[in-house]
Design an enzyme around this catalytic site. Structure first.
Site, PDB file in Angstrom:
ATOM      1  N   THR A  43       8.529  -1.266   4.315  1.00 59.25           N
ATOM      2  CA  THR A  43       9.042  -2.724   4.409  1.00 59.25           C
ATOM      3  C   THR A  43       7.552  -3.635   5.032  1.00 59.25           C
ATOM      4  OG1 THR A  43      10.427  -2.231   6.160  1.00 59.25           O
ATOM      5  CG2 THR A  43      11.198  -2.584   4.088  1.00 59.25           C
ATOM      6  N   GLY A  44       6.730  -2.756   5.513  1.00 58.63           N
ATOM      7  CA  GLY A  44       5.510  -3.532   6.212  1.00 58.63           C
ATOM      8  C   GLY A  44       6.074  -4.226   7.648  1.00 58.63           C
ATOM      9  N   CYS A  49      -4.786  -7.838   2.588  1.00 57.68           N
ATOM     10  CA  CYS A  49      -6.374  -8.053   3.275  1.00 57.68           C
ATOM     11  C   CYS A  49      -6.993  -8.932   2.448  1.00 57.68           C
ATOM     12  CB  CYS A  49      -7.000  -6.840   3.263  1.00 57.68           C
ATOM     13  SG  CYS A  49      -5.926  -5.472   3.930  1.00 57.68           S
ATOM     14  N   ASP A  70       2.879   0.096   7.659  1.00 51.72           N
ATOM     15  CA  ASP A  70       3.160  -0.658   8.959  1.00 51.72           C
ATOM     16  C   ASP A  70       4.446  -0.454   9.741  1.00 51.72           C
ATOM     17  OD1 ASP A  70       0.679  -1.260   7.845  1.00 51.72           O
ATOM     18  OD2 ASP A  70       1.092  -3.380   8.111  1.00 51.72           O
ATOM     19  N   ALA A 127       0.643  -1.238   0.071  1.00 51.06           N
ATOM     20  CA  ALA A 127      -0.010   0.014   0.029  1.00 51.06           C
ATOM     21  C   ALA A 127       0.832   1.255   0.082  1.00 51.06           C
ATOM     22  CB  ALA A 127      -0.921   0.069   1.296  1.00 51.06           C
TER      23      ALA A 127
END
Lengths: 163, 633, 416
Positions: free
Chosen positions: C105-106, C42, C281, C10
């Site tokens: 990088t989440g 998701c 994130d 995202a």
């Protein structure tokens, strides 16, 4: 770019716009057929102390619903400015993230089909069906500039106070 | 809703009555809709309909008058559409009243012939009326009753050109003159209904002024048949009210008895049921089912009729549960076994609530049917004794299915004095109105306000009505209440002598001296006829026209078509008539102006529309003051 | 100008798109350790359930990279950053120079230290490869144990259930979805899941996951035993571990970038090291409700942070306005639920509640001095965004407080 504007004082709460909206989004294209097909209107008319207030998507410049959409279905079209989760590469899955994000409450769940539904400005129709059906002149489809300064200010004030 | 913030329902407040809010909370929790939640779901409501400019008569329609369409397709203007719709509403009211009256007249005839369990209760009144009607007073009571019933039935059925006998006999001469000049003296009621419905077909009568006069005609027909004649016959058959004391609110429900609710407007079956529950057979039947006994409670106007006659034919009536808006909430106690529904005001929503409990709904009138209700015991005067037993047995059988775990009865109840009428007031005053008139002349009582009619959620359940009553008495205006407004006042204790503490000094002193409440219970909505009789008597005693009196009428929460007929009658009668919810006429500048202004020059009365109860009372007080000055008092 | 973005979800893709809007000439490179075009994490449960394919979980159009002239280095893991020389080291030994670097990088699945958890047949559900693996293993499995009753765990459970598996969910805490919902909301959601036939065990941990015995392995059987703290033993062929995530901050080790639980950034999405930004994130931002710095690992915030990072990287200086860190929408089976902001009422806050569990209906609002701080809607989620706006903008609700819990409450109630 033309927008749907609301002159709240003129709305009488007859809900004709909601019927016209359902008809436009039905396969039969008429009110009776839309009721049989159980088509959900995309414009709602809320009531505050009995006073009717039409409410539909404002096709925001920076739409929070588009940001919230995890499938990519909700997009703002660069040319038309229409924000819609239909007819794009990705499809809606009914996660309701957009409903959580829209500060106007203008997106509704369609629980039957498990998708979110919202105003698509009748997808290219010259005048959206709701505006065309409005008998009191409460709904207007005009260029922002031609909408009188006073009303623009009024709308803008309402938006900034609450969005 | 109300701003009281005193009860635990403050977050879920729909009603001025705490018990109703408690039951609402319970129904909310059960996921059952009520009139309150359905009202919210109906918002917003269509402005065209609210203004009365929607016409659905022909298949060109529906048409409505809008900024871009000032005429219907046929060319009808907003004035025509509004006036025509108003006639249709009034006609509905008249028709319903005539049904009530006709059932009653038939009952009197059957009773006169010894075929019913009823007996002529007030022979004095019968003979008094018979005398005015020119009947042969040498006849027996039964013969006279039958003849009087025939006079009234003839009033219903005669031609529209023949003036109503009841009007000729009972209307003040000054009023007759006004009405004659306007050409609104009605003929036979059924003929008037026929004419009115014919006129209001598309493209027959499109003259708004003639249509408005038609509404006046219909309302005057209502006044002297549906109201005055009905009250008279009910008094003769069931007894003229005598001052008595009863109780009101959901707290009166006995968890250990078989509980029957008499709901509606026509107290005939209910009175028979009150007889039936006294029989050994029924008591035994109930005991065998494990109940402590059988009780009959009142709801709406049937209950009001019974309460008024607790001193006569309804001595074993157990009290009033509530009014129109709370009919679903009575059932929500889980302790109601049977609701007998007569004539109007039984809402389909009751069935949805009844289905959540064991409660059985039964129609006791041939014209009442409700979706899902299978039991109909259609009133027949000659069979009503058996029908009453059948109903009681049904109630006992249903009681057996009652789930005691689901019973939840709110605690609150209030005592209430009832049984006021011209006769009982005269009795209390020693046979003459003079003591009352003296207090009015002295200014201890500034005037009289009839607070009547329905209850309506548009402005909050009983909230506006109660505020208006309290404001009136605070300003030394004696309130006489009838219909659903009475139930509201009973529950909140305004119909107790102790409520005089809330009155102004003048009214308080009068009430304390006489031991009466500042809000007098005149009974059901039909008893508006009784108020008319009282006003006529006062006008007669003072030798003036009703329009000259310091008297106002207020229907702060009017709801349906009978109330429309009543309201227009009050205006025709010469009274300033306050309506709470705005009636559907505002789409017509002409009709609005005529009803709220011009008509005062013709009948002396007019409509006052004011949704704010305090402001409404201020305006009515000004009117009372003006009338006092006119009388030089 | 060379823009390098590590991370292809995202925040990363949103940043790339935004940069390209303002800089048509600069080079944009996206590095991702996954070999796939950007897909929506998701949607992995939907992929697992067979409702979406590898193609329909993509949230960007097929020509996204081409249209935006973005170079991709997929399947390559960034392992280190040399912030002085402005270089990113890849796992294969290559380096990529940058003028502006975005770390997006989440996060990765957190795997608790449980005996036997690294055996085969035990999966996370964090990326597409995990989902492919579970899907394959599910074909041979009859029973599955899902460890963790959070969103991912329950969604995985529901997907596997809809594939026909017998599903048991084990949650260590006393309620499901403990991170997102309160006890009452969780109870309604739990009943809804159980009504479907999914077994849910709460308040019990996993002691050990035992693989198939040697004897069973000889017969090519994959049966496992999941031993719970309570002593109960669950038999299954497949285990999905969904016990939360940890921000992927590993490659910052030698850079001097300030890291708490995630990478600390300022309101221009900048880390403390010049020309290095972070978003999504992995980033820590200030939460509008609590006013505190923390992770907000939710999709909408990642998108907005990605866009803000892009704007600031390209020189369109814009401040990131604080977002609500916790916003979650879920519908496992039939009952939709949304929680925004605070979900548990602190002592100094007021609570407005309608609780009708038998109707699958629950509404809770948390207020402090007539400012909305959090909300939970279960059963009817319409107009939830209006409440989110009230929370975000800190609008005093005094004027319309009595209307707040009503279903009719909406935007018009605020403006009137």
């Amino acid at each position: 770019m033309k927008q749907i504007f609301v002159d709240i004082d003129k709305c009488t709460g007859c809900l004709t716009c909601t019927l016209a909206c359902a008809a436009e989004h039905s396969s039969s294209k008429d009110i009776v057929g839309a009721m049989l097909e159980k088509v959900q209107p995309r414009i709602s008319v809320e009531a505050v102390n009995g006073k009717a207030v039409p409410l539909m998507c404002r096709h925001c410049e920076e739409p929070t619903c588009v940001d919230a959409c995890m499938t990519g279905a909700m997009q703002k079209d660069k040319e038309t400015g229409i924000v819609s989760n239909e007819n794009n590469d990705q499809s809606c899955i009914g996660c309701w993230m957009c409903i959580m994000a829209c500060p106007y409450g203008a997106i509704q769940p369609n629980e039957e089909e498990g998708i979110a539904i919202k105003c698509d400005k009748c997808n290219g129709r010259e005048v959206p069906a709701c505006v065309e059906s409005c008998h009191t002149g409460a709904l207007l489809y005009v260029d922002g500039k031609t909408f009188t300064q006073e009303k623009l200010t009024k709308t803008a004030k309402a938006l900034t106070e609450a969005s | 809703m109300s701003d009281c913030k005193t009860c635990p329902s403050v977050d879920n407040c729909y009603s001025a009555h705490e018990t109703v809010n408690q039951m609402q909370e319970r129904l909310d929790d059960m996921g059952v809709d009520t009139v309150f939640t359905r009202y919210e779901k109906q918002q917003p409501q269509c402005g065209f309909g609210m203004q009365g400019v929607c016409c659905q008569l022909c298949s060109h329609g529906p048409c409505r008058i809008t900024p871009k369409a000032s005429k219907g397709i046929c060319g009808a203007s907003a004035d025509t559409i509004v006036a025509r719709n108003l006639v249709r509403l009034t006609t509905h009211g008249v028709a319903a009243y005539s049904h009530h009256l006709e059932e009653l007249a038939k009952t009197i005839k059957a009773t006169a012939n010894g075929k019913t369990p009823y007996k002529i209760q007030d022979e004095g009144k019968l003979r008094e009326i018979a005398k005015v009607a020119g009947l042969d007073l040498n006849k027996t009571a039964n013969e006279l009753a039958e003849q009087l019933a025939d006079v009234i039935l003839s009033d219903l059925r005669k031609d529209s050109g023949e003036p109503l006998a009841m009007l000729e006999l009972f209307a003040p001469e000054t009023r007759k003159k006004v009405w004659r000049e306007l050409g609104v003296i009605p003929g036979g009621v059924h003929s008037e209904i026929r004419d009115a419905l014919t006129k209001t077909m598309s493209n027959i009568n499109t003259d708004p002024i003639d249509l408005l006069l038609t509404s006046l005609r219909l309302s005057i027909a209502t006044g002297y048949t549906g109201l005055v004649a009905t009250v008279t016959l009910q008094d003769i058959l069931l007894g003229t009210p005598e001052v008595t004391e009863s109780e009101a609110d959901l707290g009166i429900i006995d968890p250990d008895t078989v509980n029957i609710v008499a709901h509606g407007h026509v107290p005939l079956v209910a009175t028979a049921v009150l007889g039936a529950i006294e029989s050994d057979e029924m008591i035994k039947y109930a005991k065998e089912a494990g109940a402590n006994g059988i009780k009959v409670y009142g709801s709406m106007c049937t209950g009001q009729e019974l309460m008024q006659r607790k001193g006569t034919t309804a001595s074993n009536y157990s009290g009033q549960l509530g009014n129109w808006l709370s009919q679903e909430h009575h059932i929500a106690t889980g302790a109601i076994d049977l609701v007998m529904m007569d004539m109007n005001c039984s809402i389909p929503g009751m069935k949805s609530v009844a289905d959540k409990f064991h409660t059985k709904l039964v129609s006791v009138d041939r014209i009442l049917r409700m979706e899902g209700v299978k039991d109909n015991v259609d009133y027949d005067p000659e069979k009503v004794e058996e029908q009453a037993k059948e109903l009681v047995k049904m109630a006992v059988d249903t009681y057996k299915k009652r789930d005691k775990g689901k019973v939840q009865i709110p605690g609150h109840k209030s005592a209430a004095v009832a049984g006021f009428s011209v006769e009982s007031i005269l009795g209390a005053l020693g046979g003459s109105l003079d003591p009352l008139l003296d207090e009015i002349k002295k200014g201890n009582i500034k005037g009289i306000a009839a607070v009547v009619g329905c209850t309506n959620n548009r402005n909050g359940h009983d909230d506006k009505g109660l505020t208006i009553m309290k404001e009136f008495i605070k300003n030394d205006v004696l309130v006489i209440a009838a219909g659903c407004m009475s139930s509201g006042a009973e529950i909140e204790g305004l119909m107790l002598p102790s409520a005089a503490d809330q009155a102004g000094d003048g009214l308080k002193a009068v009430c304390n001296a006489l031991g009466v409440p500042p809000v007098l219970n005149f009974g059901s909505c039909v008893d508006i006829g009784r108020i008319g009789a009282a006003v006529t008597a006062i006008a007669g005693a003072l030798g003036v026209d009703p329009s000259q009196l310091p008297v106002v009428a207020s229907a702060p929460e009017y709801l349906e078509q009978k109330a429309i007929a009543d309201g227009i009658f009050a205006v025709s009668f010469g009274l300033l008539t306050h309506l709470g919810p705005v009636p559907p006429v505002t789409g017509s500048p002409l009709v609005t102006k005529v009803l709220t202004e011009d008509i005062e020059g013709l009948t002396g009365g007019k409509v006052l529309v004011e949704e704010d109860p305090v402001k409404a009372v201020e305006k009515m007080l000004a009117h009372i003051e003006k009338k006092r000055q006119g009388l030089g008092i | 100008m060379q823009y390098v973005i590590i991370g292809n979800s995202a925040a990363g893709t949103q940043a790339a798109e935004t940069i390209r809007k303002y800089d048509s000439a600069g080079n944009i490179v996206i590095i991702s350790d996954e070999p796939h075009a950007a897909y929506s994490r998701c949607l992995l449960p939907d992929y697992l359930a067979g409702e979406r394919s590898e193609k329909t979980i993509l949230f960007k159009s097929a020509n996204f990279y081409g249209r935006n002239n973005v170079a991709t280095m997929f399947g390559k893991k960034a392992v280190d950053i040399d912030s002085e020389n402005q270089k990113v080291y890849l796992g294969d030994g290559h380096t990529v120079s940058y003028d502006k670097l975005l770390i997006a990088t989440g996060s990765s699945a957190f795997v608790p230290p449980i005996k036997g958890i690294d055996e085969s047949g035990i999966f996370n559900l964090r990326n597409l490869d995990d989902a492919v693996g579970i899907k394959e293993a599910a074909k041979k499995a009859r029973r599955v144990v899902v460890v963790g009753g959070g969103f991912v765990g329950l969604e995985a459970a529901y997907s596997l259930y809809s594939l026909g598996l017998e599903v048991t969910v084990v949650e260590r805490l006393s309620q499901i979805v403990p991170g997102q919902f309160d006890v009452k909301a969780a109870a309604i959601l739990r009943n809804d899941m159980q009504a479907e036939g999914i077994r849910i065990i709460t308040g019990d941990g996993i002691k050990e996951i035992a693989g198939p015995s040697l004897w069973n392995r000889l017969f090519n059987k994959t049966g496992k035993g999941v031993l719970l703290d309570s002593g109960e033993r669950l038999k299954c062929e497949l285990v999905v571990v969904a016990t939360g995530t940890r921000a992927n901050v590993g490659l910052t080790d030698k850079t001097g970038i300030k890291v708490n639980r995630g990478i600390e950034i300022n309101e221009y999405m900048e880390t403390n090291v010049p020309n290095i930004y972070a978003a999504g994130d992995v980033a820590e931002t200030v939460d509008v409700v609590s006013g505190e710095l923390g992770l907000s690992p939710i999709w909408p915030n990642a998108i907005v942070q990605g866009r803000m990072a892009g704007l600031n990287m390209v020189g369109q200086t814009r401040k990131y306005s604080k977002m609500i860190g916790m916003q979650n929408s879920v519908e496992f089976r039939n009952v939709p639920a949304i929680a925004i902001g605070l979900t548990r009422t602190p002592d100094d806050c007021e609570e407005m509640v309608i609780h009708r569990p038998h109707l699958n209906y629950y509404r809770k609002l948390i207020l402090k001095d007539d400012i909305l701080k959090g909300m939970i809607f279960v059963g009817d989620i319409r107009r939830a965004g209006v409440y989110a706006a009230l929370i975000k903008k800190k609008v005093p609700v005094t004027k319309f407080k009595q209307q707040l819990l009503k279903e009719s409450f909406g935007y018009s109630s605020i403006i009137s």
